[in-house]
Design a protein around this motif. Structure first.
Motif, PDB file in Angstrom:
ATOM      1  N   ASN A  32       0.833  -1.205   0.000  1.00 44.28           N
ATOM      2  CA  ASN A  32       0.000   0.000   0.000  1.00 44.28           C
ATOM      3  C   ASN A  32       0.862   1.248   0.000  1.00 44.28           C
ATOM      4  OD1 ASN A  32      -2.309  -1.538   0.160  1.00 44.28           O
ATOM      5  ND2 ASN A  32      -2.425  -1.408   2.378  1.00 44.28           N
ATOM      6  N   GLU A  33       0.297   2.294  -0.548  1.00 47.39           N
ATOM      7  CA  GLU A  33       0.934   3.606  -0.424  1.00 47.39           C
ATOM      8  C   GLU A  33       0.417   4.215   0.864  1.00 47.39           C
ATOM      9  OE1 GLU A  33       0.063   5.835  -3.921  1.00 47.39           O
ATOM     10  OE2 GLU A  33       0.756   4.241  -5.224  1.00 47.39           O
ATOM     11  N   GLY A  34       1.295   4.624   1.723  1.00 47.60           N
ATOM     12  CA  GLY A  34       0.860   5.173   3.003  1.00 47.60           C
ATOM     13  C   GLY A  34       0.880   4.132   4.091  1.00 47.60           C
ATOM     14  N   GLU A  35       0.249   4.471   5.188  1.00 44.41           N
ATOM     15  CA  GLU A  35       0.339   3.642   6.376  1.00 44.41           C
ATOM     16  C   GLU A  35      -0.815   2.666   6.565  1.00 44.41           C
ATOM     17  OE1 GLU A  35       0.294   7.265   7.954  1.00 44.41           O
ATOM     18  OE2 GLU A  35       2.399   7.428   8.426  1.00 44.41           O
ATOM     19  N   HIS A  39      -5.196   2.331   1.973  1.00 43.83           N
ATOM     20  CA  HIS A  39      -4.688   3.635   1.516  1.00 43.83           C
ATOM     21  C   HIS A  39      -5.376   4.755   2.286  1.00 43.83           C
ATOM     22  CE1 HIS A  39      -2.930   1.267  -1.693  1.00 43.83           C
ATOM     23  NE2 HIS A  39      -4.134   0.797  -1.982  1.00 43.83           N
ATOM     24  N   ASP A  41      -5.897   8.834   3.883  1.00 41.58           N
ATOM     25  CA  ASP A  41      -5.215   9.684   4.853  1.00 41.58           C
ATOM     26  C   ASP A  41      -5.514   9.305   6.295  1.00 41.58           C
ATOM     27  OD1 ASP A  41      -4.176  11.172   2.745  1.00 41.58           O
ATOM     28  OD2 ASP A  41      -5.886  12.546   2.738  1.00 41.58           O
ATOM     29  N   ASN A  77       6.814  -2.934   8.222  1.00 38.80           N
ATOM     30  CA  ASN A  77       5.578  -2.270   7.793  1.00 38.80           C
ATOM     31  C   ASN A  77       4.488  -2.386   8.850  1.00 38.80           C
ATOM     32  OD1 ASN A  77       6.481  -1.491   5.062  1.00 38.80           O
ATOM     33  ND2 ASN A  77       6.750  -3.695   4.911  1.00 38.80           N
ATOM     34  N   ARG A  80       5.428   0.193  11.374  1.00 37.63           N
ATOM     35  CA  ARG A  80       5.056   1.531  10.885  1.00 37.63           C
ATOM     36  C   ARG A  80       3.560   1.764  11.054  1.00 37.63           C
ATOM     37  NH1 ARG A  80       3.321   2.679   5.814  1.00 37.63           N
ATOM     38  NH2 ARG A  80       4.034   0.647   5.125  1.00 37.63           N
ATOM     39  N   TRP A  81       2.758   0.748  10.734  1.00 42.40           N
ATOM     40  CA  TRP A  81       1.310   0.833  10.863  1.00 42.40           C
ATOM     41  C   TRP A  81       0.910   1.059  12.326  1.00 42.40           C
ATOM     42  CZ3 TRP A  81      -1.979  -3.062  13.084  1.00 42.40           C
ATOM     43  CH2 TRP A  81      -3.334  -2.861  12.860  1.00 42.40           C
TER      44      TRP A  81
END
Length: 94
Positions: A32-35, A39, A41, A77, A80-81
């Motif tokens: 995925n792009e982002g967290e 996807h 925000d 990852n 990060r999540w």
């Protein structure tokens, strides 16, 4: 009171299945792009639902089996999540 202990082979297989699943989750987050899983925000319902499972898994796997999930670098990852969730005051409040 029963004192049942599963055979060592069963425990080894269970640990490997858990590690394999964590790798797949880490790979899904890497794709995925982002967290977030879907996807965007902000976290989605998938992130919110899965976070409860992960919080329990992190605590119980360390306590019961000595398997450290956080801070090892094995699942960056996923780390990060979790950090993205913990950066949200609404998540920390729960």
């Amino acid at each position: 009171m029963l004192n049942f202990k599963p055979p060592i082979d069963d425990l080894v297989r269970a640990h490997e299945r858990l590690r394999s699943t964590l790798r797949r989750v880490d790979d899904a987050l890497a794709a995925n792009e982002g967290e977030w899983f879907l996807h965007g925000d902000a976290p989605s319902i998938v992130d919110i639902m899965y976070s409860a499972t992960m919080e329990r898994l992190i605590a119980s796997s360390l306590y019961w089996r000595g398997l450290r999930i956080r801070g090892t670098g094995k699942w960056p990852n996923l780390e990060r999540w979790l950090e993205a969730l913990e950066a949200r005051p609404s998540y920390v409040a729960t």
